[in-house]
Structure formats: structure tokens, C-alpha cells
Design an enzyme around this catalytic site. Sequence first.
Site, PDB file in Angstrom:
ATOM      1  N   SER A 133      88.171  82.653  38.102  1.00 16.10           N
ATOM      2  CA  SER A 133      88.391  83.393  39.346  1.00 16.10           C
ATOM      3  C   SER A 133      88.142  84.892  39.260  1.00 16.10           C
ATOM      4  O   SER A 133      88.180  85.567  40.296  1.00 16.10           O
ATOM      5  CB  SER A 133      89.811  83.144  39.865  1.00 16.10           C
ATOM      6  N   LYS A 136      85.667  86.502  41.594  1.00 15.38           N
ATOM      7  CA  LYS A 136      86.002  87.071  42.901  1.00 15.38           C
ATOM      8  C   LYS A 136      85.868  88.586  42.938  1.00 15.38           C
ATOM      9  O   LYS A 136      85.701  89.175  44.008  1.00 15.38           O
ATOM     10  CB  LYS A 136      87.419  86.648  43.309  1.00 15.38           C
ATOM     11  N   SER A 313      94.140  84.949  44.895  1.00 15.01           N
ATOM     12  CA  SER A 313      93.014  84.179  44.369  1.00 15.01           C
ATOM     13  C   SER A 313      92.607  83.096  45.355  1.00 15.01           C
ATOM     14  O   SER A 313      92.507  81.911  45.015  1.00 15.01           O
ATOM     15  CB  SER A 313      93.354  83.560  43.002  1.00 15.01           C
TER      16      SER A 313
END
Length: 479
Positions: A133, A136, A313
Site C-alpha cells: 500500500s 498509494k 489506506s
Amino acid sequence: MLTRVKTWQLTAGAATLGLALSAVAVASAGPWDSSGQRTAEARRAVSQEAGGGTDHGRDGRSDEPDAAPSARAVLAAPGGSVPGPTKRALAHVLDPLLNDPALGKRRTAAVVDAATGERLYGKSSGDALTPASTTKLATAVAALSMPGSDHRIDTKTVIEPDSSAHEVVLVGGGDPTLTARKDAGPNASLRALADATAKELKDRDTDEITLSYDTSLYSGPLLHPIGPNENIAPVSALMADEARMDDSSSGPAPRESDPAAAAARKFADLLHDRGIKTKGEPGPAKASGGAEKLAEVSSPPVSALVERMLTHSDNDIAEALARQVALAKDEAASFVGGGAAIRKELDKLRLPLSGSHFADGSGLDRADKVSADLLTQVLAHAVERERPGLRPVLTGLPVAGFTGTLSKRYTDAADAAGIGLVRAKTGTLTGVNTLAGTVVDADGRLLVFAFMTDGTVNPGQAQAALDRLASTVANCGCR
């Protein structure tokens, strides 16, 4: 070995972090709050020497209390007045921690001085690993750069001309935060769209329609390559509340298998409650070029979406933002197109992309590859005075021990020195653990870091080891 941080150290460190980041923000474009305060508003706030942040324009009414006085900036931009750590001293404290077996077979690291952009520490920092993640962060910078921090995503209704069936189409613009809930908060409201649509139809003496929905803005598969998963809905240009089937707003949840159809059914119910009947079940369609707009609602700005995405997230927002980048870069609004557009935008920003690959915007795809160098440079770009539009990358980062995906981390005595001081994006897949963010060290220098691992066996131990690395940087004068 680290010792538990004392209360006065935590307080002083937190104050330093807040003042440091505030100084950067004010010098660039004013403070950004959790909703993504607009640049123009921020500049106005900075210019009000006598007034404070609680004064939001009351037109001079004397019956209301005066605004709290604004504090002047008391620190220069981070790094402007204090020395940074030395490379040798950082290596002395980080090398042993990076050798922790809990970090798996492969581990890379980078620590960069935010003020100068100089890399102060690196271990295989140019090697591209699966970022999970922390992808991102790249998605965030790309979206804030193009289509831009002020961009909003529209959802609208249109009516086809010369139609005896009064054909109305609900047109999705790609806003996953569109909500059908009574309390919409800052989000676009499906109820408000129904209010405005029903009013417009009644003004046309119409109380019965045929309702369809248009998801043609997106292309490619709906399902993420990981398949059905409670961490992400099928990626559709039309959905309400991220297609969640419960009342949650973040984290895993059961999802609708067809988000667009579910949102259209809810919209039909809302219209019915407002005196507009619909014939049969809503079905998919594509609005014609001659269709006339009835009503429209808009998402929060990209700046606010980025903050929410990073704090929690949020995979649904990440994939939506990737597609907004794709549309702005004339790429297909799909997983492939979104990844290609992100890379194009980062390349335009001259970020180090060697070995990088973006298969999606969320980091759920193991085919994603980035380096610690890229992650630290993404963060360093967000600090630069010349790029105020990227500031939500910093303000959206979870705070260790307090917010988002770091709220339940930093529980061990050995890494407690990072509580309240480390702000970082987490990344977790089976066997993959990453952490990238910012710290202000013991001397008040703002640093950005990225620690990446692959081949971990125990996720809890790997996360604790990463937390300890970041805490060490925060607790280190290292000169």
C-alpha cells in the site's frame, strides 16, 4: 537499544513536528487541514495578522466572539536552522536494526534530508520491490499533480431529449465516496442528487420515468486481479458508500457484487420517496451526447480524497484516483491505464522510476514495483515550498500510535519513541511489509524515509522491526 520516550520528549518532539510542517505549509500555501483546505483560503488566513483560524468570514457581525489570535511562525522551514544527521552516524544506528531476521530475505532502505534532498542513508535503495500500500504515495502525488488538488468528481443525472418514456440516466463520474447515508458529511450525497432531480422533473410536470445508469467512463475489468475481496469493491464509475453492505466507512467489509446496479436501485428508492415513480428495475445504458443535465453533485476535492486514502489506506479511493489521473492523461480509465498514467505523471515530475511498475493504484497487486529511492523522493517533493498542491501527501499520513493504520502500532517499549512523531504510510501483503513517511529527528531536522521488506514470515514482528527503524530516526541526533 531504545528506551521508552519520556513525556517531555514526546511533547517537545510533537511540537517540533507540528511547527516544522506548519512552517513549510505556511511558507508555501498556508496550512492544510484534514479536509484539504483550499490554497486560496489558506493564503487569506495567513494574511489575516490580527485574526485567527476560527474566523471563517462572519461579515463583520459584532454579536460573535473575536477569532482566536493567530500564532506567528516561530521556526524556519525544517532544516533551515539546524544541522542534519551525518551519514556515518545514521548507518551506525540503522544498520544493526536493518539486519533483524524479522525483516525477511530482502530489505531496502532510504533516509533523505527533506530540506536538501540529499540521501543520508541507503541500502539497496534503488532496487524495486513490491511496495504493497505504499504504492498509494505515488498515486497521491500523481493525482494531486494531474488532475490537481482542487479537482472534484461529479455524479449527475441527465434526461434524454424527445423521449416519451422520460428516460433519465444516472451517470457515474468515478466518485467512490458518493453516499446514500443521511449524514453525508463532506461527501457528495445521493439524497441531495435525488432532491434536485425530483424537483427538476416536477418542474417539467414529470412524475414517472425510466431510470438507467451509465458506467461507461471506466473500461477494462471491474474486479481487481486479486478477485473478490472485502478490502476493495469491484471498481465501477458508479457506486455509493464504496459498495459497502454495512455501515462502515473504512477497513474490510462485505461489498456489492455490482456496485452500479446497487447504487441505481437506491437512487430509484430515493426518487420514489420524493414522488417520482420509476418503471421497472434500473438497467445499464449510455447517455447520449444530446442528453440534458438535470442535477449534479460533486465529491470533496482530490486533496481531501488523498488524505482519506492515505490515513485509512483506502483501496477504493486509490483506484478511483488512479482512473482520474488516467482520464487527465488521455489513458484508458482501467487498471492498466491508471498505472500507465501514474508512471507518466511521475516521470514528468522527474522522479526516479528505474525498475518501477504500476499495475494498479492501490498496491494490492503484487506486480507493482517501486524503490525506496522513489518513495522518499515522492515524499520529498511533497515537502518542497514550490509544490504546495502536494501538501496533502504529508497531512494524510497516519500518525504513529494515534491515527489510521498506525493507530494500533508502536506498542512495544523498544519503538515507543516514535509515538506521535512518526507519520508514515504502511504497506502489508502476505510476506511483504513496508513503511514510508516523515520524522523530525531529535535536533529538529525533517527527514523522509522508506523501509521495504520482502519474504517476511511473521507480519507482527516485521511491522515492529519497521516501526523501530522509524523510531530510531526520530530519536536520533546522529551527529
